[in-house]
Design an enzyme around this catalytic site. Structure first.
Site, PDB file in Angstrom:
ATOM      1  N   HIS A  23      -9.463 -48.521  31.483  1.00 24.78           N
ATOM      2  CA  HIS A  23      -8.736 -47.715  32.472  1.00 24.78           C
ATOM      3  C   HIS A  23      -9.288 -46.296  32.455  1.00 24.78           C
ATOM      4  O   HIS A  23      -8.606 -45.370  32.027  1.00 24.78           O
ATOM      5  CB  HIS A  23      -7.230 -47.701  32.173  1.00 24.78           C
ATOM      6  CG  HIS A  23      -6.612 -49.048  32.233  1.00 24.78           C
ATOM      7  ND1 HIS A  23      -6.283 -49.642  33.431  1.00 24.78           N
ATOM      8  CD2 HIS A  23      -6.277 -49.920  31.257  1.00 24.78           C
ATOM      9  CE1 HIS A  23      -5.767 -50.832  33.178  1.00 24.78           C
ATOM     10  NE2 HIS A  23      -5.746 -51.028  31.884  1.00 24.78           N
ATOM     11  N   GLY A  75      -3.972 -39.126  32.802  1.00 23.40           N
ATOM     12  CA  GLY A  75      -2.929 -40.000  32.302  1.00 23.40           C
ATOM     13  C   GLY A  75      -3.361 -41.058  31.318  1.00 23.40           C
ATOM     14  O   GLY A  75      -2.582 -41.420  30.430  1.00 23.40           O
TER      15      GLY A  75
END
Length: 103
Positions: free
Chosen positions: A27, A32
């Site tokens: 990811h 984040g």
């Protein structure tokens, strides 16, 4: 496959390093994913009785370089050693992260 490796790993410290790395590797978002990866790492560390471990802002370059070695050089050892260094300091009661206690 990778999740089975983590699931079957007996050592919480190894699960934490692998879990953090695999999450941020799969990811690769700018915002984040690092926070979530560090949260997952700490959840896995806590499952083994380890202290909550903070990546100090002052050591961000060391952290990012270690992650880059794992990603680009396919060498997770520097990242594992860096996390171990932080965890060991926490176990000794001398965390590396500086907390401003001035109010």
């Amino acid at each position: 496959m990778l999740l089975l490796i983590i699931e079957n790993e007996e050592q919480a410290s190894v699960r934490a390093v692998l879990g953090h790395f695999i999450f941020v590797y799969t990811h690769p978002y700018m915002d984040g994913n690092g926070r979530m990866g560090r949260f997952l790492m700490n959840a896995m560390l806590a499952s083994g009785g380890y202290p909550w471990t903070v990546i100090p802002v002052e050591e961000r370059d060391k952290y990012m370089n270690a992650l880059e070695h794992a990603s680009f050089d396919q060498n997770i050892k520097p990242f594992a050693e860096y996390i171990a260094y932080l965890v060991k300091a926490g176990l000794k009661g001398a965390p590396i992260a500086k907390i401003d206690t001035r109010n």
